[in-house]
Design an enzyme around this catalytic site. Sequence first.
Site, PDB file in Angstrom:
ATOM      1  N   THR A   9       0.879  -1.169   0.000  1.00  0.00           N
ATOM      2  CA  THR A   9       0.000   0.000   0.000  1.00  0.00           C
ATOM      3  C   THR A   9       0.916   1.218   0.000  1.00  0.00           C
ATOM      4  O   THR A   9       2.123   1.115   0.231  1.00  0.00           O
ATOM      5  CB  THR A   9      -0.877   0.078   1.258  1.00  0.00           C
ATOM      6  OG1 THR A   9      -0.031   0.293   2.396  1.00  0.00           O
ATOM      7  CG2 THR A   9      -1.683  -1.198   1.463  1.00  0.00           C
TER       8      THR A   9
ATOM      9  N   ARG B   2      -4.175   6.945  -0.218  1.00  0.00           N
ATOM     10  CA  ARG B   2      -4.711   5.583  -0.320  1.00  0.00           C
ATOM     11  C   ARG B   2      -4.354   5.045  -1.685  1.00  0.00           C
ATOM     12  O   ARG B   2      -4.777   5.594  -2.699  1.00  0.00           O
ATOM     13  CB  ARG B   2      -6.254   5.585  -0.226  1.00  0.00           C
ATOM     14  CG  ARG B   2      -6.847   6.223   0.984  1.00  0.00           C
ATOM     15  CD  ARG B   2      -6.468   5.552   2.235  1.00  0.00           C
ATOM     16  NE  ARG B   2      -7.006   4.231   2.394  1.00  0.00           N
ATOM     17  CZ  ARG B   2      -7.367   3.721   3.565  1.00  0.00           C
ATOM     18  NH1 ARG B   2      -7.296   4.457   4.658  1.00  0.00           N
ATOM     19  NH2 ARG B   2      -7.796   2.483   3.663  1.00  0.00           N
TER      20      ARG B   2
END
Length: 414
Positions: free
Chosen positions: A225, A234
């Site tokens: 991530t 994100r």
Amino acid sequence: MDATPIDAVDPEIAALIRQEAARQRGCLRLIASENYASAAVLAATGSCLTNKYSEGYPGRRYYGGQAVVDQVERIARDRACALFGADHANVQPYSGSPANLAAYLALLQPGDLMLSMSLPHGGHLTHGWKVTASGTYYRAVQYGVGEETGRIDFDQVAALAREHRPKLIVCGASAYPRIIDFARFAEIAREVGAYLLCDIAHIAGLVAGGVHPSPVPVADVVSTTTHKTLRGPRGGMLLCKKEHAKAIDRAVFPGLQGGPHDHTTAAIAVALAEAATPAFRDYARAVVDNAQALAEGLLGHGFDLVSGGTDNHLLLIDLTNKGVSGKQAAAALEAAGIVCNANSVPFDPRKPFDPSGVRLGTAAVTSRGLGTADMRHLADWIAALVAAPDDEAVRDRVAADVADLTAKHPAPGV
Ligand SMILES: *Cc1c(COP(=O)(O)O)cnc(C)c1O
């Protein structure tokens, strides 16, 4: 906070965003997967790049008007390769979960077998757990940690690999407080002819900052991530060896996704520029120092830590000896402004919805400048709250201390 364009259109959501900003400023956020993205990252995320469609890759797009976003994506890819020393980077995965699915799509056929860490021992849902796509389309055999050590049991990993001959070995975790020996995983993968996927979703910032060994030299594919310790937007990324570059790119698009989120790509580029600075190396070091100081403080109060401590940004408390459940403890902490999550511990006799542990991480509090002395206080407060989870006087006293501390250390970006 000043009125934003949202207020004129949607005062209800505008007010909720302000409330959330106040919450993020006013509490100590110890959820190990969370952080504070910088104002620069937030601005890129909120930019006009959200309006663009750009299916394909730089220089090979399906729509026009790509002169700018091609440059943005090339810069993001180049920065990812430079920061992590990778042959190839794909910055289009929408998040960590699709990044993993794309890696499987690139390396496996449906029904193939992966060897991965089990969720209750700290692994991730997307590593073959039954309720997910990864467990539906692929088979998984799972390893865990030793009951005494709380550390990955490499004898078990090697034995399972030799017995089952998986096509892929997956390592990387969501609730594992120790350094992961990627070289050992690579040795086992080589021995049995398996590919190696290292998922550094949690620790990417520690790897970038030089305080955790990098899997890039030994892994076929690295997934991550961009929003946990790496402190970006994100999003997700895949890094891989040259020989897998085509398969990885094809798996992300058109295999799994449509158009990339160009605003996120820009924000990833910004975050990677931040992560390449000496200040970020200091940050990564401080994250680990803080986690270790918090661990020492908690051990001093008789807390039982899985594996006895931490090498990274997180720690896992087994609350069994304290006579409270993970949920009870998390609720008592949150009532005083300390936010974490209840978490299963390895070999947990309790159910996942109300497990025996809590997981604490120091990435976010370190971003707002807290240091090891603050971690000592934090350990004292946690001990007081867990000892008397229903005591309102304790709660109010700790809440006042939390308010003092957060007021002294402004939260970046919010
Ligand atoms: C958080 C995490 C993911 C998934 O990331 P999302 O962005 O939530 O989809 C994958 N793997 C690991 C190890 C993680 O910790």
